[in-house]
Scaffold this motif. Structure first.
Motif, PDB file in Angstrom:
ATOM      1  N   LEU A 330      65.953  47.597  28.128  1.00 58.40           N
ATOM      2  CA  LEU A 330      66.677  47.783  29.383  1.00 58.40           C
ATOM      3  C   LEU A 330      66.722  49.254  29.755  1.00 58.40           C
ATOM      4  N   LEU A 356      68.727  47.936  37.584  1.00 61.19           N
ATOM      5  CA  LEU A 356      68.276  47.613  36.240  1.00 61.19           C
ATOM      6  C   LEU A 356      66.771  47.369  36.224  1.00 61.19           C
ATOM      7  N   LEU A 358      64.354  45.701  33.422  1.00 60.59           N
ATOM      8  CA  LEU A 358      64.255  45.028  32.131  1.00 60.59           C
ATOM      9  C   LEU A 358      62.788  44.723  31.844  1.00 60.59           C
TER      10      LEU A 358
END
Length: 491
Positions: A330, A356, A358
């Motif tokens: 992450l 984010l 990921l």
């Protein structure tokens, strides 16, 4: 058709001819073209919502198409395809010069760019190209505006010497940095025109060093999006409310603790992990023996208060390679809801939002992972706060699935090694990459029997997406000649 016997290996004069042609083309034509390209802020749609109005993507597409057509490749057909509301794609095709060949080589690259980012050297900038000591600085040249120019040069290098090759097609998109969300539409449109694709040459990847040819063996998938936590409708005095109104940032931290162990960086849900194939572990060991500590020393580490460098998650080269290619990770790449430091008064902020990113192991389905991530982050919110996760994916794709190369056929393995030795003086290197190229899984599904040559110029310190990005021109020259040699070896 050429009279040369295609079953014979290339001779020394032919190999040097490929190298000389590529080097001359880079010096006289490719570097000037890329200098103009770098100066244009053709940011991908994810980073420029008004890309169509600004016209930068259309401009770099027109420039590249005009350059290709100016090379007068025999039999070339080129089309810039545009679907309303979608970024354009360049599609070109060149007929085979190898007698009896019914196969097709598909060459891929992209022209859209990442945003500026900060921290550029005072004499450099993302849209200010500078050629210095063999390095061409600026955003997008290495990632990977050079691809279309190198692909056409490789074809010309063969044709000028009368070295037979199969039919070639090119797909040059302009949405890759936004997850290639427009590309499936074009792939469906072009499926019949692509032909019998038996080799894909993707020039949008990296290199472990600049001393040999590197083949990318895997790519991670990715889910990106915005995680937002809202607790108030407006900001209020922190002295009046703190301790009673929960901090949106603290809630966001709790939510992320469901996903990541903050001490180690390990992703907690088992569904985001996969078993690393034994062949990839063996290749990681071989690559670690070549690169050794450069696996982690290549990065621009900062110094702590005592002057010592920040340490990586591991100094074991094998584990380092696997961490950045086969294990989920992450990253927080952007924030919203924070004033800058100079304007940060004593106010309890109404919300906190994180962008984010990921990265997923190559064998994990990107869409399924996106749905699981959304559920994990949103359900049972602390304090009953409003928690939302909105993926970036467009055109129905919530996440990008990674890719693991099929087993190399003997001819390709041999051709790659011979090309590396011929143009670099060292054998082929094998390396997984932590980045994502959605096209590869698309083409793998569409052409399951095709071989994949995924490579690129993004070696140590080239810093794609970050400040001071550069293209290592000497490596680009040798890579172009190596691609031409592999194309000639196609059985």
């Amino acid at each position: 058709m050429n009279a040369r016997d295609p079953s014979l290996p290339l001779q020394a004069d032919e190999l040097s001819g490929l190298a000389d042609f590529a080097a001359s083309a880079w010096d006289e034509e490719i570097v000037p073209a890329l200098t103009d390209y770098i100066a244009i802020p053709a940011k991908s749609p994810m980073f420029d919502a008004d890309w169509a109005k600004h016209g930068y993507i259309d401009r770099v597409t027109r420039d590249a198409a005009a350059w290709v057509e100016s090379k007068k490749v025999a039999g070339l057909k080129l089309e810039v395809i545009r679907v309303e509301g979608r970024t354009p794609v360049i599609f070109f095709e060149v007929p085979a010069t190898k007698s009896g060949s019914t196969d097709t080589i598909c060459l891929y690259g992209h022209l859209d760019k990442q945003p500026e980012f900060s921290g550029w050297r005072s004499d450099l900038g993302p849209w200010t190209p500078k050629y210095e000591n063999g390095l061409l600085y600026g955003r997008g040249g290495a990632d990977d505006g050079y691809a279309v120019y190198a692909a056409i040069t490789a074809i010309l290098a063969l044709d000028k010497q009368g070295i037979p090759r199969p039919r070639c097609v090119g797909i040059i998109e302009s949405c890759e940095e936004s997850g290639s969300s427009d590309l499936p539409i074009y792939i469906d449109m072009l499926r019949e025109r692509l032909g019998n694709v038996s080799l894909v040459v993707c020039l949008d990847s990296g290199a472990g060093n600049y001393d040999q040819l590197w083949l990318t063996t895997s790519l991670r998938g990715m889910v990106s999006g915005v995680l937002k936590v809202e607790v108030l409708t407006e900001g209020i005095h922190s002295g009046d409310a703190s301790g009673l109104v929960p901090s949106s940032f603290r809630i966001l931290r709790q939510v992320l603790d469901r996903l990541e162990d903050s001490k180690t960086g390990r992703l907690l849900p088992d569904s985001f992990h996969c078993e690393v194939p034994a062949a990839r572990v063996a290749q990681a060991r071989a690559t670690a023996a070549i690169l050794q500590d450069e696996v982690w020393k290549r990065y621009p580490w900062s110094c702590g208060a005592d002057g010592a460098f920040t340490l990586p998650t591991t100094t074991d080269p094998v584990e380092g390679l696997l961490n950045r290619t086969w294990r989920p990770t992450l990253s927080v790449t952007g924030v919203e809801g924070f004033p800058d430091l100079g304007n940060a008064g004593n106010v309890l902020r109404p919300y906190t939002a994180f962008k984010l990113s990921l990265r997923l192991p190559p064998l994990i389905d990107g869409n399924e992972a996106s749905l699981k991530l959304k559920t994990l982050l949103e359900d049972n919110a602390p304090y009953n706060a409003k928690v939302t996760f909105v993926p970036d994916g467009r055109a129905g794709a919530l996440g990008a699935t990674g890719w693991n190369t099929p087993e190399l056929s003997p001819w390709l393995d041999q051709a790659l090694n011979e090309a590396s030795n011929a143009h670099f003086g060292a054998p082929l290197g094998y390396i997984g990459q932590g980045g994502t190229i959605p096209l590869m899984s698309m083409l793998q599904k569409g052409f399951p029997k095709a071989q994949m040559m995924v490579c690129g110029v993004l070696g140590p310190k080239s810093n794609a997406h970050g400040p001071n990005e550069f293209l290592h021109v000497p490596y680009g020259k040798r890579l172009t000649a190596a691609v031409a040699q592999v194309m000639a070896a196609h059985p």
